[in-house]
Structures are given as structure tokens and as C-alpha cells.
Design an enzyme around this catalytic site. Structure first.
Site, mmCIF file in Angstrom:
data_model
loop_
_atom_site.group_PDB
_atom_site.id
_atom_site.type_symbol
_atom_site.label_atom_id
_atom_site.label_comp_id
_atom_site.label_asym_id
_atom_site.label_seq_id
_atom_site.Cartn_x
_atom_site.Cartn_y
_atom_site.Cartn_z
ATOM 1 N N GLU A 143 0.787 -1.170 0.031
ATOM 2 C CA GLU A 143 -0.115 -0.075 0.093
ATOM 3 C C GLU A 143 0.914 1.451 0.066
ATOM 4 O O GLU A 143 0.633 2.095 1.069
ATOM 5 C CB GLU A 143 -1.005 0.104 1.071
ATOM 6 C CG GLU A 143 -1.861 -1.034 1.218
ATOM 7 C CD GLU A 143 -2.915 -1.132 2.237
ATOM 8 O OE1 GLU A 143 -2.912 -0.176 3.240
ATOM 9 O OE2 GLU A 143 -4.103 -1.939 2.156
ATOM 10 N N GLU A 300 -5.980 -8.379 -0.276
ATOM 11 C CA GLU A 300 -6.525 -8.677 1.347
ATOM 12 C C GLU A 300 -8.088 -8.544 1.467
ATOM 13 O O GLU A 300 -8.516 -7.375 1.065
ATOM 14 C CB GLU A 300 -5.867 -7.592 2.215
ATOM 15 C CG GLU A 300 -4.369 -7.678 2.262
ATOM 16 C CD GLU A 300 -3.763 -6.387 3.184
ATOM 17 O OE1 GLU A 300 -4.320 -5.628 3.548
ATOM 18 O OE2 GLU A 300 -2.545 -6.220 2.926
HETATM 19 C C1 GLA Z 1 -3.923 -2.672 5.126
HETATM 20 C C2 GLA Z 1 -2.350 -3.167 5.082
HETATM 21 C C3 GLA Z 1 -2.363 -4.429 5.944
HETATM 22 C C4 GLA Z 1 -2.925 -4.180 7.410
HETATM 23 C C5 GLA Z 1 -4.354 -3.850 7.250
HETATM 24 C C6 GLA Z 1 -5.062 -3.555 8.569
HETATM 25 O O1 GLA Z 1 -4.656 -2.900 4.308
HETATM 26 O O2 GLA Z 1 -2.067 -3.509 3.917
HETATM 27 O O3 GLA Z 1 -0.845 -4.698 6.204
HETATM 28 O O4 GLA Z 1 -2.332 -3.273 7.890
HETATM 29 O O5 GLA Z 1 -4.609 -2.787 6.326
HETATM 30 O O6 GLA Z 1 -4.758 -2.459 9.343
#
Ligand code: GLA
Length: 664
Positions: A143, A300
Site C-alpha cells: 500500500e 487483502e
Molecule cells: C492494510 C495493510 C495491512 C494491514 C491492514 C489492516 O490494508 O495492507 O498490512 O495493516 O490494512 O490494518
């Protein structure tokens, strides 16, 4: 193969537990895991001393269960030794303060030393895993995000400007530095938009946002180059943050990747809405598909309640499954759930995974298992299917950034306007492609360009030829206001689109958010009706357009509020206000009717219908986002791919239920 997986952090758990994790994963149908994306401390505990044996063992255990692996490059979170070695690699925030150790992503993206360490660990991992039979691909960093205002970024910005403008004369001219005597005589005088006690030059502000976006794209590219060279058999992706994230031009970031991935969290600690907003989630998926114009992965997918310091709402029974099919309906070719087991320690103790902290399988594990067994049967039939849409919405990051600097109205938000138009389409089961301003529009019949504020010549030409060739274009107030440099155009608004829209704006006015100005709508083919307009009001003069609505209040009462213009073979609509959800809804309904774009089926509110095409075969995804069962009438008989049964006539879809229908 349809990839179905989890994000797994074996380094958080004793090694004796790993075989049990792999066993449970296999039993749930998991065939891929993402590993190592925050494991830099374990992969390189000391400078240039690489340690892969633990990861080799974890991969081996998974591999024996037939589970494939995606490796994350770990650069989103550096070990303390990296940052101790490079004390000036911390980001400087907009208040001029340097960050310190203790979070993640605190690195400055232009820092040469940090980038070098990032390339080194990437190269070491690539060399070690290039031929590993379990490894199939890479996720770069995690991210990518943030902005840095350090001296290093300032000189990076100055070099970036030198490449963009060539000479200071050009920059001074384009930026309009005549204003307040900001005429730069050396490149080194050009600041970054740190706190000044005031508001920066809009041109500088927009260029800095572009520069930061380009910087992250370059940061990603360095790792892509290494992986392409060493791991030619593997795919490369990055996990994006969907429509809601606004710091990087995601159309650019997507270019060098094999496909885009994104992280979908419908119910997090930060979004405490009673209902997950399924239309907004759909926009997140459609935008992600749009960034590269092809199917994507969810890297995710939320499985448990989200939260860092507080706990968000737990996904309701059936929601994990519903969100999974919604992602697939909008173009996902793989789903990976975050995270396998909830961490007992660290910042994300409250960010729940498939398993609770104790590691025992429970309700969410059972749901994972159900989805896993369904996708084993259905996944391959859906994989690679196309979303073929007749409607596109233009998303402009330049516009988004320019509005961040100058919102124009205290209560105006470009993403909210965009979402409002999107929802009017989505609620009618009309598929939408989210495209960049310079996209090839020839396959669309209706294009909506909400508040396209920054309008370069070539984008105006693109829209002009779309209308000339027979398309319908919807343009709103605050379109064509600025040139590429964020200077206001030297002509009547909507600037370069004035001829296409057949209107010229003589004046504009704003009202506080709660105020409304009534409209009288006379949409062709419909009875006269009333509606409301809000926030922004252009007082337009029609040149070649016809009024379809007039303002019924204020000093501009009687002036056109919505116009329709025949231009070439096509038509354009100008909406002289930033509106109101119900006005957008009415207009979109009319525009769809008049372009003869129809949904394949109509459904009750809260029941979503999306189509994907597998060659000539249309697949319909029906998803019930409401809390109760709903009836749907079908016009022919279908096979439901999930249950394998044949359905026809009227069907009942339970709350959170899903059908994937194939016409028989
Ligand atoms: C994001 C990140 C993860 C984790 C999630 C939840 O999407 O990519 O590493 O931190 O949020 O906080």
C-alpha cells in the site's frame, strides 16, 4: 486455477504451529498464501546478512500441502538498523517535522540510501526464490502511500520541474509567479508546499502532488526491474487501496504490473456504518479493474473485524462469502483474506483474521471453508471473464489533486460527487468502467465526467470526438475550469468543452451546504417534475443547447440548470450545479433511457446484479446485500453455477445470498 488464499505471517508464531496452520489451510481449500511482506528484520537481521532458512521451511510446509506462495518485498517496514543507519531517511511531514521510528512506511521515498537497501533486499530475495517451485509471484512493498517534504524531496522536486518545464522562464510563466512576486531566478529557490502560514500557489501545489505520485511509481519501478530481470517466470503486482485512496495516480502505478491487486475492508474500525455500503464497495472494485482495464486480485479481503485501537463491527455470518462473490462479480480473479490468524501483539492486535488470537477454527474458518469448496467447483468457470460495459466514468487524479488544494466550496468533495453519479448507475444494475481521462472511449455509449476541473487540450479533444461520433457525454459544473498547470482558462466556462456542451457560463454562485435551489425539469419524453440543486450554481447562456431544466429560485431564477446539446452525431448534457443525489439519480435514469442502455434484469433495492462474459457466455451474479430474503423474477431458465441446480421463474435469494447464473 482460481487463486484462493490468506495473508500469513509465520514469523509471528512458533515454528511448531506451522504444520497445523498449513493443514487447516489446505482443508479450507486455500491454494495460495502471501508471505514476508513485513519480514525484513527476519530476512536481513543485520546489514547484508540474509537469512532465508526460516522462510524456506515455512514455504516447504505449505508447498507439501499444494499451497503456492506470493512473496512481498518487505520495504514498507524497515528494521531499526536500517533507519539507524540512515537517520535522514525518515519522512518530513507538511509541518516540517521529521518522523521517528515506531510505525511503518515512515521512509522518504526519494532517499537514495533507503532505495538502495530496498533494491538490495529485493535482489537477495529474488535470487533466492527465482526457481523455487512454490513461488508464483511478487507483491511490491505494501500500500504505497504518504508525502514527504524533506530537503531531499525538495531537490527531487526541483529536478522533476526542470525536466517538465526545461527553463525557469517557462515555469514562471506557466505557474503565474507574477502573482505576489514569486518569480524564481534559481531552481534551488523553489520550495515544497510546507507550512507558510498561507495557501500555496495552486500550480506549485498540483505539481508537487504529481511529483510525489511519480516518486512512488519510480520507487515501485526499481523493484519491478529487479524482479523482471531475475524472476522472469513470476508475476508482479502491488496491493492498491481502491477508489478511496488519492495520493498516487493509480492508472500510472498500474502500468508496469502484470495485474493490480487491492485491499478491501468493508467493515473496519474506521467505518462504523450499520450496513456495509455495498455500492461504494462495488465502486472500489470497478475502479481497481479500471486501473489496468483487466481483471484484478483482492490481496487483502476482510475476514474479521478491523481496528487498531478500537474494534470495528465483526463481519456478519455470510458477509465474507458475499464480499467474495461481489469482488468476483466486478472482475476479481483471485481472493486472498487478511489475515490468517489475529496477531497477539503489535499495533494490529485488534485487526481480526480468519482465526482468533487463540488459533482455533471457528465460524469464520467454517465460512472460509464453504467458500473454498464452492470456488474449487466454480472458480475456473469464471476466471478471466470480461466485464463488458457501455457506460464509463472518467476519473482524473489531476482533478482530484487540484480540488484537494482548492475545494472550491467548503462542502464540495470530488470523490463524493463521483460516487453519487456512480451509485445512480449501480442501483439500476448498470455496469460501469472507471477510466482515465485519455482512455479510448469508442466502445462506450454513455460517458460521465463529473467535475472534470483540470482539462488538458488532448482530454477535451478525446471527449469532443466521443460526442462527435455519437456518444452521450454528461458534464457538470466545475468542468474545464483549469488548464494542465492549474491556471484558470482564458475563456467562458466550461472552457474547452463550451462548444461541445453548447453553453457559456456568465456567472456562478454558491450556497451553504444546507441550502437548496429548486429546479423545474422538463426532460424530453417525461412529465415536468421538480428537483433540488445544491452547493454550486452556474448561470449559463445557451449557445446551441436547449434547456432541460431551469433554476426556480435566487437571482438567477429562470436560467438553464441542465441543458442538452446535439453535437456531431452525439449529445452532451451540461449540469450547471453540483447537485444532489436524487437529481443525479433522475438524470441518470433519463440518460440511460434515452441511450437505450438497459440492465439485463431489474432487482429490488439492495440486491445487486453484475454481469461478466466468458466468451459468448454471459454470467449473472446476483447478490443480496439486505437483511432479508428477496424475490427476483427471471426471464429464462439458468443454471446456478454454485449449487449446480437449474433455476427459472421467480427465485428467492436469502439475506447475504448469492447466485452465479448461466443462461441455459
Ligand atoms: C492494510 C495493510 C495491512 C494491514 C491492514 C489492516 O490494508 O495492507 O498490512 O495493516 O490494512 O490494518
Amino acid at each position: 486455477m482460481f487463486h484462493f488464499g490468506v495473508d500469513y505471517y509465520p514469523e509471528h508464531w512458533p515454528e511448531e504451529r506451522w504444520p497445523e496452520d498449513a493443514r487447516l489451510m489446505e482443508e479450507a481449500g486455500v491454494n495460495v498464501v502471501r508471505l514476508a511482506e513485513f519480514a525484513w528484520s527476519f530476512l536481513e537481521p543485520h546489514p547484508s546478512r540474509y537469512v532465508f532458512d526460516w522462510l524456506d521451511r515455512a514455504i516447504e510446509i505449505l508447498h507439501r500441502r499444494g499451497i503456492q506462495v506470493i512473496l512481498g518485498t518487505p520495504t514498507a517496514s524497515a528494521p531499526p538498523w536500517v533507519m539507524a543507519m540512515l537517520p535522514d531517511a525518515y519522512k518530513v511531514n507538511e509541518h516540517g517535522r521529521r518522523l521517528t521510528y515506531g510505525n511503518r512506511c515512515e521512509f522518504c521515498p526519494t532517499h537514495a540510501g533507503y532505495r538502495e537497501r530496498g533494491r538490495m533486499i529485493t535482489r537477495a530475495m529474488a535470487n533466492h526464490y527465482a526457481d523455487h517451485p512454490a513461488v508464483i509471484g511478487w507483491q511490491i512493498d505494501n500500500e504505497l502511500n504518504g508525502r514527504c517534504y524533506c530537503p531531499n524531496c525538495q531537490s527531487g522536486f526541483q529536478n522533476w520541474l526542470r525536466t517538465r518545464y526545461g527553463t525557469l522562464e517557462k515555469l514562471n510563466d506557466v505557474w503565474g509567479t507574477a502573482f505576489w512576486s514569486h518569480v524564481y531566478t534559481e531552481w534551488s529557490q523553489i520550495p515544497v508546499p510546507l507550512e507558510t502560514g498561507g495557501v500555496p500557489n495552486p500550480a506549485l501545489d498540483l505539481d508537487f502532488r504529481r511529483f510525489m505520485s511519480d516518486t512512488f511509481t519510480c520507487f515501485q519501478q526499481e523493484q519491478v526491474d529487479i524482479l523482471r530481470q531475475i524472476c522472469s517466470k513470476h508475476f508482479i503486482t502491488h496491493n492498491f487501496m481502491g477508489f478511496g485512496f488519492d495520493q498516487i495516480d493509480y492508472f500510472d502505478l498500474a502500468k508496469p504490473l502484470d495485474f493490480v491487486s487491492w485491499d478491501n475492508y468493508p467493515r473496519t474500525g474506521w467505518h462504523l456504518a450499520k450496513e456495509a455500503d455495498h455500492a461504494y464497495l462495488a465502486l472500489g472494485h470497478d475502479a481497481t479493474r479500471g486501473f489496468k482495464g483487466q481483471p484484478f486480485w483482492v490481496m487483502e479481503e476482510q475476514s474479521g473485524s478491523g481496528g487498531w485501537q478500537t474494534v470495528g463491527m465483526t463481519p456478519r455470518p455470510g458477509e465474507m462469502r458475499l464480499w467474495t462473490y461481489q469482488a468476483i462479480a466486478h472482475g476479481a480473479d483471485a481472493i486472498v483474506y487478511f489475515r490468517w490468524r489475529t496477531a497477539r501483539f503489535g499495533t494490529e492486535q485488534f485487526w481480526h483474521g480468519v482465526l482468533y488470537h487463540h488459533g482455533q477454527p471457528g465460524r469464520r474458518y467454517d465460512e472460509l471453508k464453504t467458500i473454498g469448496s464452492e470456488l474449487k467447483r466454480v472458480g475456473e468457470k469464471i476466471l478471466g471473464a470480461e466485464n463488458r460495459n457501455q457506460v464509463a466514468m472518467i476519473l482524473s487524479y489531476d482533478t482530484r489533486w487540484a480540488f484537494q488544494g482548492q475545494p472550491n466550496h467548503n462542502d464540495f468533495k470530488y470523490p463524493a460527487l463521483f460516487t453519487s453519479y456512480y451509485k445512480a448507475l449501480h442501483s439500476r444494475n448498470i455496469g460501469v468502467d472507471i477510466v482515465p481521462p485519455d482512455a479510448d472511449l469508442s466502445r462506450y455509449r454513455l460517458v460521465i465526467a463529473p467535475a472534470l476541473y483540470i482539462l488538458p487540450d488532448k482530454v477535451a479533444d478525446n471527449l469532443r470526438s466521443f460526442v462527435q461520433n455519437g456518444g452521450m457525454l454528461i458534464v457538470t459544473a466545475r468542468s474545464g475550469v483549469k488548464d494542465e498547470a492549474n491556471a484558470i482558462v482564458n475563456q467562458y466556462l466550461p472552457g474547452l468543452l463550451a462548444d461541445v456542451c453548447g453553453v457559456e457560463v456568465d456567472e456562478y454562485d454558491i450556497q451553504p451546504a444546507e441550502a437548496t435551489v429548486p429546479l423545474e425539469l422538463s426532460l424530453p419524453g417525461r412529465e415536468t417534475q421538480t428537483a433540488q440543486s445544491r452547493l454550486w450554481f452556474d448561470v449559463v447562456r445557451t449557445t446551441t443547447a436547449q434547456a432541460m431544466a431551469t433554476f426556480q429560485g435566487e437571482y438567477f431564477s429562470g436560467s438553464p440548470a441542465i441543458t442538452l446539446n446535439q453535437f456531431g452525431q452525439g449529445r452532451s448534457i451540461y449540469i450547471a450545479t453540483l447537485g444532489d443525489d436524487s437529481l443525479h439519480d433522475t438524470l441518470i435514469g433519463w440518460a440511460l433511457e434515452s441511450t437505450n442502455i438497459k440492465a439485463v434484469l431489474s432487482t429490488p433495492p439492495g440486491v445487486e446484479l453484475t454481469e461478466r462474459w466468458q466468451g459468448d457466455q454471459r454470467l449473472l451474479f446476483l447478490m443480496n446485500h439486505t437483511g432479508e430474503a428477496k424475490e427476483i423474477s427471471l426471464d429464462r431458465s439458468f443454471e446456478d453455477l454454485i449449487s449446480g441446480t437449474s433455476v427459472k421463474g421467480s427465485i428467492k435469494i436469502p439475506s447475504s445470498g448469492v447466485f452465479v447464473l448461466k443462461a441455459q
